[in-house]
Design a protein around this motif. Structure first.
Motif, PDB file in Angstrom:
ATOM      1  N   ALA A 281      11.961   9.544   1.206  1.00 39.24           N
ATOM      2  CA  ALA A 281      11.104  11.246   1.093  1.00 39.24           C
ATOM      3  C   ALA A 281      11.549  11.820   1.859  1.00 39.24           C
ATOM      4  O   ALA A 281      12.360  13.079   1.321  1.00 39.24           O
ATOM      5  CB  ALA A 281       9.802  11.611   0.554  1.00 39.24           C
TER       6      ALA A 281
ATOM      7  N   SER B  26       6.203   5.372  -2.360  1.00 38.91           N
ATOM      8  CA  SER B  26       6.217   6.283  -2.560  1.00 38.91           C
ATOM      9  C   SER B  26       6.861   7.578  -2.598  1.00 38.91           C
ATOM     10  O   SER B  26       6.988   7.041  -1.022  1.00 38.91           O
ATOM     11  CB  SER B  26       4.507   5.957  -1.904  1.00 38.91           C
ATOM     12  N   ASP B  27       6.776   8.232  -2.886  1.00 44.37           N
ATOM     13  CA  ASP B  27       7.550   9.550  -1.996  1.00 44.37           C
ATOM     14  C   ASP B  27       6.474  10.895  -1.474  1.00 44.37           C
ATOM     15  O   ASP B  27       7.326  11.457  -1.234  1.00 44.37           O
ATOM     16  CB  ASP B  27       8.668  10.040  -3.165  1.00 44.37           C
ATOM     17  N   TRP B  28       5.357  10.241  -1.345  1.00 44.85           N
ATOM     18  CA  TRP B  28       4.630  10.714  -0.747  1.00 44.85           C
ATOM     19  C   TRP B  28       4.407  10.085   0.656  1.00 44.85           C
ATOM     20  O   TRP B  28       5.288   9.637   1.271  1.00 44.85           O
ATOM     21  CB  TRP B  28       3.297  11.378  -1.393  1.00 44.85           C
TER      22      TRP B  28
ATOM     23  N   TYR C  74       8.819   7.111   5.227  1.00 46.54           N
ATOM     24  CA  TYR C  74       8.450   8.150   4.594  1.00 46.54           C
ATOM     25  C   TYR C  74       9.976   8.755   4.462  1.00 46.54           C
ATOM     26  O   TYR C  74      10.430   8.851   5.011  1.00 46.54           O
ATOM     27  CB  TYR C  74       7.341   8.605   5.102  1.00 46.54           C
TER      28      TYR C  74
END
Length: 304
Positions: free
Chosen positions: A150, A206-208, A304
């Protein structure tokens, strides 16, 4: 005929408790704000400042961090191409953050990405990172490469879109090597491919804020290069989803420096023209704020 004489109106005495006019006819000073209102205004100002800092950090993560990673990638690419031309590119262990390979994954639009040594949060700010205790891409054995999904360029954002049969190309000081995607895994289901010479790509799920990992396994096509061995052991910050707790002390120091610069600007504004004081110290405050955000980002999961 005699003109009438106009009498001056009598001055009425001011009521008791009324403020007296200042000398020269100036308006009286405004009464000070009540303590409750003053505390409310101070709290509102502090809340706005905190919100601005948080929004600035979000903007840094999703905008400025990409520019930071792109700048490093551009510089590292030139360095590594020069090392390849002079046949001095590393084939064994290397220092943290040094370029060790180029990675091409056409299926997800990744081209000539510089892979750096190390998988800590700071290492992965520079691009995909090679886990220090594994073989380099192309060498005999298993090579593991981490990448963010991300922030800081998000080189592995589309990693889960790879399909069986997709090609991955790696260039190192030992030549150019091709891998073929064969299997998938995640944090709960590690890859169990029995092939000896393979590549494992790892990113967050996840991109969070990721809670687990996505694993892509690929087998080496052709003969592997020699593996000199002697790899260093990993540190706790090298693990998937680890936070670089060592950045906490540095974050505190940079934060103190930022507070000092802001206080200095306020003091300077009292003795100098306010606009000139703020403009002169704005670059200093901006640089310190960037350092604070960078160290705060190192405390997030490294994928992340």
């Amino acid at each position: 005929m005699t003109a009438p004489v106009l009498e001056k109106p009598a001055v009425q005495p001011a009521p008791a408790g009324a403020p007296r006019p200042a000398a020269g006819g100036a308006a009286p000073d405004r009464p000070a704000a009540p303590p409750a209102r003053r505390r409310f205004l101070q709290g509102a100002w502090a809340a706005c400042l905190a919100a601005a800092l948080v929004l600035g950090f979000v903007g840094y993560l999703f905008t400025l961090s990409h520019l930071q990673e792109k700048h490093y990638q551009s510089t590292a690419y030139k360095t590594f191409r020069d090392q390849l031309a002079r046949a001095v590119a590393p084939t064994g262990s290397a220092a943290d953050g040094d370029p060790v390979a180029l990675l091409d994954i056409p299926a997800i639009g990744l081209h000539q990405a510089v892979v750096v040594e190390g998988t800590t949060g700071r290492d992965l700010m520079r691009g995909p990172g090679h886990r220090r205790d594994t073989a380099l891409p192309g060498q005999s054995g298993v090579s593991v490469v981490f990448g963010r999904g991300a922030t800081f360029g998000a080189p592995f954002a589309e990693l889960s879109g790879l399909r069986v049969g997709d090609r991955i190309e790696a260039t190192t000081g030992q030549g150019k090597f091709t891998y073929t995607v064969t299997t998938y895994g995640d944090g709960d289901h590690p890859i169990g491919d029995p092939a000896r010479d393979r590549l494992v790509l790892v990113t967050g799920d996840s991109d969070w804020i990721p809670g687990s990992t996505v694993l892509i396994g690929a087998r080496l096509e052709g003969a592997p290069a020699q593996n000199p061995g002697g790899r260093p052991a990993t540190v706790p910050y090298d693990k998937a989803l680890a936070a670089d707790k060592g950045a906490l002390a540095t974050l505190q120091l940079w934060s103190l420096g930022l507070l000092g610069a802001v206080f200095g600007a306020l003091v300077l504004a009292r003795y100098w023209r306010r606009s000139a004081a703020y403009l002169s110290l704005a670059p200093v405050v901006g640089a310190l704020l960037w350092a604070v955000y960078e160290n705060a980002a190192a405390l997030l999961p490294n994928l992340y």
